[in-house]
Motif scaffolding. Structure first.
Motif, PDB file in Angstrom:
ATOM      1  N   THR A   1     128.951 -18.605  14.323  1.00  0.00           N
ATOM      2  CA  THR A   1     128.758 -18.424  12.891  1.00  0.00           C
ATOM      3  C   THR A   1     130.026 -17.928  12.211  1.00  0.00           C
ATOM      4  N   TRP A   2     129.897 -17.598  10.943  1.00  0.00           N
ATOM      5  CA  TRP A   2     131.021 -17.160  10.115  1.00  0.00           C
ATOM      6  C   TRP A   2     130.565 -16.035   9.198  1.00  0.00           C
ATOM      7  N   ASP A   3     131.512 -15.172   8.836  1.00  0.00           N
ATOM      8  CA  ASP A   3     131.262 -14.237   7.746  1.00  0.00           C
ATOM      9  C   ASP A   3     131.215 -15.018   6.435  1.00  0.00           C
ATOM     10  N   THR A   4     130.714 -14.402   5.403  1.00  0.00           N
ATOM     11  CA  THR A   4     130.624 -15.080   4.108  1.00  0.00           C
ATOM     12  C   THR A   4     132.003 -15.329   3.493  1.00  0.00           C
ATOM     13  N   ALA A   5     133.011 -14.598   3.961  1.00  0.00           N
ATOM     14  CA  ALA A   5     134.384 -14.816   3.510  1.00  0.00           C
ATOM     15  C   ALA A   5     135.318 -14.502   4.667  1.00  0.00           C
ATOM     16  N   ASP A   6     136.565 -15.001   4.581  1.00  0.00           N
ATOM     17  CA  ASP A   6     137.510 -14.757   5.663  1.00  0.00           C
ATOM     18  C   ASP A   6     137.771 -13.263   5.794  1.00  0.00           C
ATOM     19  N   VAL A   7     138.007 -12.839   7.033  1.00  0.00           N
ATOM     20  CA  VAL A   7     138.212 -11.416   7.314  1.00  0.00           C
ATOM     21  C   VAL A   7     139.407 -11.280   8.247  1.00  0.00           C
ATOM     22  N   SER A   8     139.925 -10.063   8.342  1.00  0.00           N
ATOM     23  CA  SER A   8     141.004  -9.821   9.295  1.00  0.00           C
ATOM     24  C   SER A   8     140.422  -9.755  10.700  1.00  0.00           C
ATOM     25  N   PRO A   9     141.208 -10.059  11.728  1.00  0.00           N
ATOM     26  CA  PRO A   9     140.691 -10.022  13.101  1.00  0.00           C
ATOM     27  C   PRO A   9     140.154  -8.658  13.505  1.00  0.00           C
ATOM     28  N   ARG A  10     140.598  -7.599  12.841  1.00  0.00           N
ATOM     29  CA  ARG A  10     140.165  -6.251  13.227  1.00  0.00           C
ATOM     30  C   ARG A  10     138.818  -5.872  12.611  1.00  0.00           C
ATOM     31  N   SER A  11     138.311  -6.699  11.715  1.00  0.00           N
ATOM     32  CA  SER A  11     137.059  -6.351  11.062  1.00  0.00           C
ATOM     33  C   SER A  11     135.891  -6.414  12.053  1.00  0.00           C
ATOM     34  N   VAL A  12     134.911  -5.569  11.824  1.00  0.00           N
ATOM     35  CA  VAL A  12     133.707  -5.576  12.647  1.00  0.00           C
ATOM     36  C   VAL A  12     132.758  -6.641  12.095  1.00  0.00           C
ATOM     37  N   ARG A  13     132.462  -7.614  12.920  1.00  0.00           N
ATOM     38  CA  ARG A  13     131.601  -8.702  12.472  1.00  0.00           C
ATOM     39  C   ARG A  13     130.167  -8.415  12.891  1.00  0.00           C
ATOM     40  N   GLN A  14     129.257  -8.487  11.938  1.00  0.00           N
ATOM     41  CA  GLN A  14     127.883  -8.105  12.184  1.00  0.00           C
ATOM     42  C   GLN A  14     126.978  -9.326  12.149  1.00  0.00           C
ATOM     43  N   THR A  15     125.906  -9.244  12.936  1.00  0.00           N
ATOM     44  CA  THR A  15     124.912 -10.303  12.928  1.00  0.00           C
ATOM     45  C   THR A  15     124.201 -10.305  11.580  1.00  0.00           C
ATOM     46  N   SER A  16     124.138 -11.461  10.963  1.00  0.00           N
ATOM     47  CA  SER A  16     123.555 -11.571   9.624  1.00  0.00           C
ATOM     48  C   SER A  16     122.301 -12.435   9.654  1.00  0.00           C
ATOM     49  N   ARG A  17     121.353 -12.074   8.821  1.00  0.00           N
ATOM     50  CA  ARG A  17     120.154 -12.910   8.654  1.00  0.00           C
ATOM     51  C   ARG A  17     120.463 -14.164   7.848  1.00  0.00           C
ATOM     52  N   ARG A  18     121.535 -14.139   7.074  1.00  0.00           N
ATOM     53  CA  ARG A  18     121.839 -15.249   6.175  1.00  0.00           C
ATOM     54  C   ARG A  18     122.438 -16.418   6.965  1.00  0.00           C
ATOM     55  N   GLN A  19     121.545 -17.210   7.542  1.00  0.00           N
ATOM     56  CA  GLN A  19     121.916 -18.446   8.231  1.00  0.00           C
ATOM     57  C   GLN A  19     121.162 -19.552   7.512  1.00  0.00           C
ATOM     58  N   ALA A  20     121.860 -20.254   6.633  1.00  0.00           N
ATOM     59  CA  ALA A  20     121.142 -21.115   5.702  1.00  0.00           C
ATOM     60  C   ALA A  20     122.048 -22.242   5.208  1.00  0.00           C
ATOM     61  N   TRP A  21     121.587 -22.919   4.154  1.00  0.00           N
ATOM     62  CA  TRP A  21     122.406 -23.947   3.521  1.00  0.00           C
ATOM     63  C   TRP A  21     123.639 -23.319   2.892  1.00  0.00           C
ATOM     64  N   CYS A  22     123.473 -22.208   2.214  1.00  0.00           N
ATOM     65  CA  CYS A  22     124.549 -21.648   1.402  1.00  0.00           C
ATOM     66  C   CYS A  22     125.613 -20.943   2.216  1.00  0.00           C
ATOM     67  N   TYR A  23     125.234 -20.201   3.251  1.00  0.00           N
ATOM     68  CA  TYR A  23     126.176 -19.442   4.071  1.00  0.00           C
ATOM     69  C   TYR A  23     125.745 -19.490   5.532  1.00  0.00           C
ATOM     70  N   GLY A  24     126.723 -19.345   6.411  1.00  0.00           N
ATOM     71  CA  GLY A  24     126.421 -19.224   7.820  1.00  0.00           C
ATOM     72  C   GLY A  24     126.490 -20.525   8.596  1.00  0.00           C
ATOM     73  N   SER A  25     125.925 -20.490   9.777  1.00  0.00           N
ATOM     74  CA  SER A  25     126.073 -21.558  10.762  1.00  0.00           C
ATOM     75  C   SER A  25     125.558 -22.925  10.320  1.00  0.00           C
ATOM     76  N   PRO A  26     124.342 -23.053   9.750  1.00  0.00           N
ATOM     77  CA  PRO A  26     123.827 -24.398   9.470  1.00  0.00           C
ATOM     78  C   PRO A  26     124.682 -25.199   8.499  1.00  0.00           C
ATOM     79  N   GLY A  27     125.010 -24.611   7.346  1.00  0.00           N
ATOM     80  CA  GLY A  27     125.774 -25.346   6.346  1.00  0.00           C
ATOM     81  C   GLY A  27     127.188 -25.663   6.813  1.00  0.00           C
ATOM     82  N   ILE A  28     127.820 -24.738   7.526  1.00  0.00           N
ATOM     83  CA  ILE A  28     129.187 -24.983   7.983  1.00  0.00           C
ATOM     84  C   ILE A  28     129.205 -25.966   9.147  1.00  0.00           C
ATOM     85  N   ALA A  29     128.214 -25.899  10.030  1.00  0.00           N
ATOM     86  CA  ALA A  29     128.120 -26.894  11.106  1.00  0.00           C
ATOM     87  C   ALA A  29     128.011 -28.299  10.529  1.00  0.00           C
TER      88      ALA A  29
END
Length: 392
Positions: A244-272
């Protein structure tokens, strides 16, 4: 559906939604008066069971209300929120039932093409409307490319603008410089949005759409390849095993969290889906395989209680259902058909809620019309409105 529209549950619901759309909006209404949802749904109804034949029927009344909104407020050129491109798509569909809409569709097309000659979208200090699928040139490109009378030359200013926005390997042309103090959009300030609705993915699917219509070009191919590998470099695997992806680009040091937003607008499905489209246009099997892996990780890890955020297209079950259908139909992702059917059952079980919801939000992205149209795409194959979402 053709013979007995009032005994088919979906047809019955569609007509009830359109009945709600034809009423005067109340103070609780949450959709833009020019939202194309009711127009698209009325057009689908007219084609499916001749609803347009009855001039006093709910489809005709909903269409008339949509046309009144067209006469009062067209705030921008985009697809959603009452924009000109949305009307172009909706009127083009509606003309098959209401021929008088064809002249209005021509007018919308001519207005958009005339605007291309003088309008200059921002290339620095940009906001979403300078590039995105919802209100900006990515959506306008798809709407115009959907009209067979629009030529490649006429669309070249839009294509060139979108290619320019992707010229930098870090996609810096899409770095948002507006909304710093905006309560809803301030999180995007200083970052490249990754989503399909307001981000780089929307630009990519627009370029893919134009490439399918007019054929490949070196500049578009370079832009799509660079963007695809940017996405691959930004991806990570969340705690549930989803690529998946964050909603916007982040620095490599950022803590990436599991998000519920996996949908058309953001996340894995739309970007895949975006990666699949780019890989397909480029003929790049490495990108296509990355898209399949990404979609497959989401399909396998999907959790109804965690990932389903309502019924709607933008961030809910209807949008994910359509994406799962596309993954099955075009990319042959294992299990995508089962996820599609699972979400279809979920929406069918809530069909009776849609007419009531239409009184507060009848919109396409976030309202009742979009849910009904998504079900119609599967049940009766009415898919020609899907380009509004960057789908096919």
């Amino acid at each position: 559906m053709n013979d007995q529209p009032r005994t088919d549950p979906l047809a019955h619901t569609i007509l009830d939604i359109l009945e709600a759309c034809s009423a005067e909006p109340g103070p609780e209404t949450d959709s833009h008066p020019g939202d194309i949802g009711p127009m698209v749904l009325a057009a689908l109804a007219g084609e499916s069971f001749g609803a347009g034949a009855a001039e006093s029927g709910p489809a005709s009344r909903a269409m008339q209300r949509s046309l009144r909104a067209l006469g009062t407020d067209v705030p921008h050129g985009g697809v959603f929120g009452g924009g000109t491109s949305g009307y172009l798509l909706g009127l083009g569909m509606a003309a098959r039932t209401w021929p008088a809409c064809e002249a209005l569709a021509h007018r919308m097309r001519d207005l958009l093409l005339a605007d291309l000659a003088t309008h200059r979208w921002g290339t620095s200090g940009v906001g979403w409307s300078d590039y995105d699928l919802v209100s900006g040139p990515a959506g306008i490109s798809i709407a115009l490319a959907s009209d067979d009378r629009v030529t490649e030359t006429e669309l070249s200013p839009l294509r060139d603008h979108l290619v320019q926005m992707l010229r930098s390997p870090d996609l810096g042309g899409l770095r948002v410089s507006k909304y710093r103090d905006d309560a809803l959009r301030g999180w995007n300030y200083g970052h490249v949005n990754t989503g399909l609705a307001h981000g780089a993915a929307g630009v990519a699917v627009a370029l893919c759409f134009m490439a399918r219509r007019f054929g490949p070009s070196e500049d578009v191919d370079r832009a799509l390849r660079s963007l695809a590998y940017w996405y691959l470099g930004q991806s990570f695997v969340d705690d549930r095993g989803i690529v998946t992806w964050d909603t916007a680009d982040v620095s490599p040091r950022s803590v990436r969290q599991t998000s519920r937003r996996q949908a058309w607008c953001y996340g894995s499905p739309g970007i895949a889906w975006t990666l699949w489209e780019a890989g397909s246009v480029l003929g790049d099997e490495e990108i296509c395989e990355a898209a399949r892996r990404t979609a497959g990780s989401f399909v396998q890890a999907f959790d109804d209680e965690w990932h389903v955020d309502g019924m709607f297209l933008c961030h809910g079950a209807a949008g994910v259902m359509l994406l799962a259908d596309c993954f099955d139909r075009y990319a042959a992702v294992p299990g995508a058909d089962r996820l599609r059917d699972r979400l279809r059952s979920y929406l069918w079980s809530r069909l009776a809620e849609l007419p009531r919801l239409a009184r507060s939000n009848a919109g396409l992205l976030g309202g009742a019309s979009g849910v009904a149209a998504a079900l119609a795409a599967l049940e009766s194959g009415q898919r020609d409105w899907l380009p509004a979402l960057g789908l096919r």
